[in-house]
Design an enzyme around this catalytic site. Structure first.
Site, mmCIF file in Angstrom:
data_model
loop_
_atom_site.group_PDB
_atom_site.id
_atom_site.type_symbol
_atom_site.label_atom_id
_atom_site.label_comp_id
_atom_site.label_asym_id
_atom_site.label_seq_id
_atom_site.Cartn_x
_atom_site.Cartn_y
_atom_site.Cartn_z
ATOM 1 N N ASN A 10 33.020 51.087 30.559
ATOM 2 C CA ASN A 10 33.054 49.761 29.933
ATOM 3 C C ASN A 10 34.472 49.200 30.114
ATOM 4 O OD1 ASN A 10 33.009 47.526 28.269
ATOM 5 N ND2 ASN A 10 32.994 48.697 26.353
ATOM 6 N N LYS A 12 35.558 46.335 29.393
ATOM 7 C CA LYS A 12 35.921 45.304 28.404
ATOM 8 C C LYS A 12 36.475 44.063 29.127
ATOM 9 C CE LYS A 12 36.897 49.089 25.286
ATOM 10 N NZ LYS A 12 37.230 49.446 23.929
ATOM 11 N N HIS A 100 27.903 46.908 20.786
ATOM 12 C CA HIS A 100 29.210 47.570 20.803
ATOM 13 C C HIS A 100 29.955 47.187 19.519
ATOM 14 C CE1 HIS A 100 33.298 48.650 21.967
ATOM 15 N NE2 HIS A 100 32.768 49.415 22.902
ATOM 16 N N GLU A 102 32.897 46.370 18.979
ATOM 17 C CA GLU A 102 33.755 45.176 19.103
ATOM 18 C C GLU A 102 32.921 43.901 18.980
ATOM 19 O OE1 GLU A 102 35.743 46.270 22.755
ATOM 20 O OE2 GLU A 102 36.658 47.959 21.696
ATOM 21 N N GLU A 172 29.351 55.932 18.979
ATOM 22 C CA GLU A 172 30.777 55.650 19.124
ATOM 23 C C GLU A 172 31.430 55.501 17.750
ATOM 24 O OE1 GLU A 172 31.761 53.937 23.165
ATOM 25 O OE2 GLU A 172 31.255 52.241 21.924
ATOM 26 N N GLY A 178 39.499 53.526 21.559
ATOM 27 C CA GLY A 178 40.784 52.983 21.981
ATOM 28 C C GLY A 178 41.965 53.482 21.162
ATOM 29 N N SER A 218 37.546 57.395 23.134
ATOM 30 C CA SER A 218 38.691 58.083 23.740
ATOM 31 C C SER A 218 38.284 59.294 24.586
ATOM 32 C CB SER A 218 39.698 58.491 22.660
ATOM 33 O OG SER A 218 40.196 57.328 22.003
HETATM 34 C C1 PEP Z 1 34.414 51.824 24.421
HETATM 35 O O1 PEP Z 1 34.930 50.791 24.834
HETATM 36 O O2 PEP Z 1 33.208 51.852 24.185
HETATM 37 C C2 PEP Z 1 35.263 52.994 24.215
HETATM 38 C C3 PEP Z 1 34.719 54.108 23.799
HETATM 39 O O3 PEP Z 1 36.606 52.840 24.462
HETATM 40 P P1 PEP Z 1 37.695 54.036 24.629
HETATM 41 O O4 PEP Z 1 37.107 55.024 25.611
HETATM 42 O O5 PEP Z 1 38.913 53.342 25.167
HETATM 43 O O6 PEP Z 1 37.887 54.668 23.305
#
Ligand code: PEP
Length: 256
Positions: A10, A12, A100, A102, A172, A178, A218
């Site tokens: 992803n 973003k 997601h 976000e 998640e 992040g 992460s």
């Molecule tokens: C994500 O954007 O879904 C995500 C898990 O980001 P990151 O791997 O940077 O934590």
């Protein structure tokens, strides 16, 4: 039951369409032949990159599936700035992320909207990657499973058992996205197992054995082998590390 792992990148709101082409080419170059025989990889660039990445994947016959990060639930209409699932399907998009954290937190997407998107994505022959996860406060209040299970129940309303079997759920934990913090593989496994048993309750054992559950938060080359070795984790949704082809290639090769 063997489920083909799905590793999804992803991006973003990062990488313009020129950078996207270079990144996909480099990723392809870094992955040895045969290393993706038992794993599926999807790439989710920003909307403005999708046509360029589609053309590259199809013309060079690269072994990557095209993904999107989001879509609207209507096919067309007065929704300034939104993107139709029908248009994504026309670009041979295979996977669409929905719900997601976000999108939920920054853009106010509710469980009902996520459910409408799941149905719209399926209607157009694409596969939703439906995200769920708890905040740090919810985790500390011991509400992880109730939050996640509630999101699953709401997100799957009106989805047939057969459709549920075909989709991807991404667990998640919001505090791990992040931040460089990752759930321990045991904790991630516990939540993913709870998701699978909820799916069994909703849609039966066949659907529960077939649905793929990703972990996201992460994920890096260093922690992916342990996360991926858990029985109920069938892949990873990767944000930051998917922007770096070297790191993403390491995650994809979690099997050694
Ligand atoms: C994500 O954007 O879904 C995500 C898990 O980001 P990151 O791997 O940077 O934590």
């Amino acid at each position: 039951m063997s489920r083909t792992p799905l590793i999804s990148g992803n991006w973003k709101m990062n990488l313009n369409h020129f950078e996207a082409i270079q990144t996909v080419q480099k990723l392809h170059y870094l992955i040895p032949k045969g290393a993706m025989d038992d794993v599926e990889v999807s790439i989710h660039p920003p909307f403005t990159d999708i046509r360029s990445v589609q053309t590259l994947i199809e013309s060079e016959e690269l072994d990557f599936a095209l993904g999107a990060q989001h879509c609207h639930f209507e096919d067309s209409g007065a929704f300034t700035g939104e993107v139709s699932p029908a248009f994504l399907a026309k670009l041979n998009t295979k996977y669409v992320i929905c719900g997601h954290s976000e999108r939920r937190e920054v853009f106010g997407e509710s469980d009902e909207m996520v459910n409408a998107k799941v149905l719209a994505i399926l209607k157009h022959g694409m596969t939703p990657i439906m995200c769920c996860g708890e905040t740090l406060a919810e985790r500390e209040a011991d509400e992880t499973e109730s939050k996640v299970v509630g999101q699953i129940v709401a997100g799957l309303a009106g989805v047939s058992n057969e459709q549920i079997a075909s989709l991807v759920i991404a667990y998640e934990p919001i505090w791990a996205i992040g931040t460089g913090k990752t759930a321990t593989s045991e904790d991630a496994q516990t939540v993913c197992a709870a998701i699978r048993s909820k799916v069994a309750e909703i849609a039966g054992d066949d659907a529960a054995n077939t649905v793929r559950i990703q972990y996201g938060g992460s994920v890096k080359g260093g922690n992916s082998p342990e996360l991926m070795s858990q029985p109920d984790i069938d892949g990873a949704l990767v944000g930051g590390a998917s922007l770096d082809p070297d790191e993403f290639a390491r995650i994809i090769q979690f099997n050694g």
